[in-house]
Design a protein around this motif. Structure first.
Motif, short mmCIF file in Angstrom:
data_model
loop_
_atom_site.label_atom_id
_atom_site.label_comp_id
_atom_site.label_asym_id
_atom_site.label_seq_id
_atom_site.Cartn_x
_atom_site.Cartn_y
_atom_site.Cartn_z
N PRO A 2 0.80 -1.23 0.00
CA PRO A 2 0.00 0.00 0.00
C PRO A 2 0.84 1.28 0.00
N VAL A 3 2.03 1.21 0.59
CA VAL A 3 2.88 2.38 0.66
C VAL A 3 4.34 1.94 0.71
N THR A 4 5.19 2.66 0.04
CA THR A 4 6.63 2.48 0.16
C THR A 4 7.23 3.77 0.68
N SER A 5 7.88 3.71 1.83
CA SER A 5 8.49 4.89 2.45
C SER A 5 9.99 4.68 2.51
N ILE A 6 10.74 5.51 1.80
CA ILE A 6 12.18 5.36 1.68
C ILE A 6 12.87 6.49 2.43
N LEU A 7 13.80 6.13 3.27
CA LEU A 7 14.52 7.11 4.08
C LEU A 7 15.54 7.86 3.23
N ALA A 8 15.56 9.18 3.37
CA ALA A 8 16.60 10.02 2.78
C ALA A 8 17.34 10.72 3.91
N ARG A 9 18.63 10.95 3.72
CA ARG A 9 19.46 11.56 4.76
C ARG A 9 20.12 12.82 4.25
#
Length: 364
Positions: free
Chosen positions: A150-157
């Motif tokens: 349902p959702v893909t949440s990708i961490l950015a730094r």
């Protein structure tokens, strides 16, 4: 040592301070004429405003930011993000995702005037953020997210430039945004940071709040990535006092914002609020922006082709106001103007133009 810029942790460098608390924000809605201001200022005043990102606090991410970010290896979370997630009413079936701080009443602003919101400073409140995609949204809703999630949440730094170098011309030349190239891959892509507020605007008339997603003549979620430090958004006032607000903070965004969100992360913004009286306008005010170097006409419509035409009409009108003949303005735009897709993910698509002020010196 914490890398977070927590609420109330600020240095008074001019301007009043508006924190993002459960009593000073709306979640998923934009103010209307019936809303009470959380702050009242005079025209020309600057306000230091905390903003909270919706990414990491939404229901499809658990509405538990400490646990959500812990799953990405992050151990510190902003206190105001925790408070918003715990205390502010939000129904994702009815409301949009964005958290906005305000409304701010500007004394003397009346319908027909223009409120000019100038971004004087933007400070990153964290060194991390999220880019998400969700089914049914974004430029490729039939393809992403992958594997039916349902959702893909990708961490950015936010990280220092490799080898201590600098990136010429970048908003944060000593820092870059980074993101892993895959779920189990330590290699990273690196990209420039250019923080901006995706949502800036004024209250709509009437007693019904506007949904936070589609932008309009009131401004709102316009997602024009050019609106970094030094830029000004000019918004037609629709209610007494304007009732201005800001939110949807970004650390970077490519034109188009194709995956539904960009590098979403919290900012502390210093914004000056000026009022241009209707009597001083050559014609009824419309939504447009400018940077130190550019005039930025804005076109909005659910149909991207119509949004493009609206941006061109706005560009012709701006140049005509400056003294060009309309036919010559139209020709100049074809020869030297640029038009970019602001975003294709907010129900109402956006196109913005880029007109170099240096080209217009004879009109000054």
């Amino acid at each position: 040592m914490s890398t977070l810029l927590q609420p109330l942790d600020w240095s008074p460098g001019g301007g009043r301070y508006l924190p993002a608390t459960p009593g000073t924000v709306l979640w998923g809605e934009l103010p209307c004429a019936g809303d009470d201001p959380v702050l009242t200022i005079d025209p020309g005043e600057t306000v230091v405003i905390d903003t909270v990102s919706h990414e990491g606090i939404l229901e499809d991410q658990g509405r538990a930011p400490a646990a959500f970010f812990a799953g990405h290896g992050i151990t510190e979370v902003l206190r105001d993000a925790l408070a918003v997630a715990a205390e502010v009413p939000h129904d994702p079936a009815v409301h949009g995702p964005h958290v906005v701080t305000g409304p701010i009443r500007v004394r003397g602003a009346r319908p027909g005037d223009v409120l000019s919101m100038t971004v004087l400073d933007l400070r990153m409140r964290a060194d991390y953020g999220i880019v998400s995609s969700r089914h049914g949204r974004g430029a490729l809703p039939e393809q992403f997210p992958l594997e039916g999630a349902p959702v893909t949440s990708i961490l950015a730094r936010v990280e220092p430039m490799p080898d201590g170098g600098a990136r010429p011309g970048a908003s944060s030349p000593w820092l870059v945004g980074t993101m892993a190239v895959g779920p189990s891959d330590d290699r990273r892509v690196r990209f420039p940071l250019a923080p901006f507020l995706g949502t800036m605007g004024v209250a709509v008339a009437g007693s019904e709040r506007a949904h936070s997603v589609p932008p309009g003549r009131h401004g709102g979620n316009i997602d024009v990535s050019l609106l970094t430090v030094g830029s000004t958004l000019h918004v037609p006032v629709q209610v007494d006092g304007a009732l201005a607000y800001v939110g949807d903070p970004h650390y970077s965004q490519g034109d188009g914002e194709v995956a539904l969100t960009a590098f979403e992360a919290p900012l502390r913004a210093s914004v000056r609020f000026d009022v241009i009286p209707a009597a001083h306008l050559p014609r009824p005010g419309e939504l447009w922006a400018e940077t130190p170097d550019l005039l930025v006409p804005i076109g909005l419509d659910p149909d991207l082709n119509v949004a493009m035409r609206a941006a061109v009409r706005s560009a012709v009108a701006l140049l005509t106001d400056l003294g060009m003949h309309p036919a010559h303005a139209y020709a100049y735009l074809s020869a030297a103007g640029d038009f970019a897709v602001s975003q294709v993910v907010d129900r109402v698509r956006g196109v913005h133009g880029k007109i170099r002020k240096a080209d217009l010196t004879d009109l000054a």
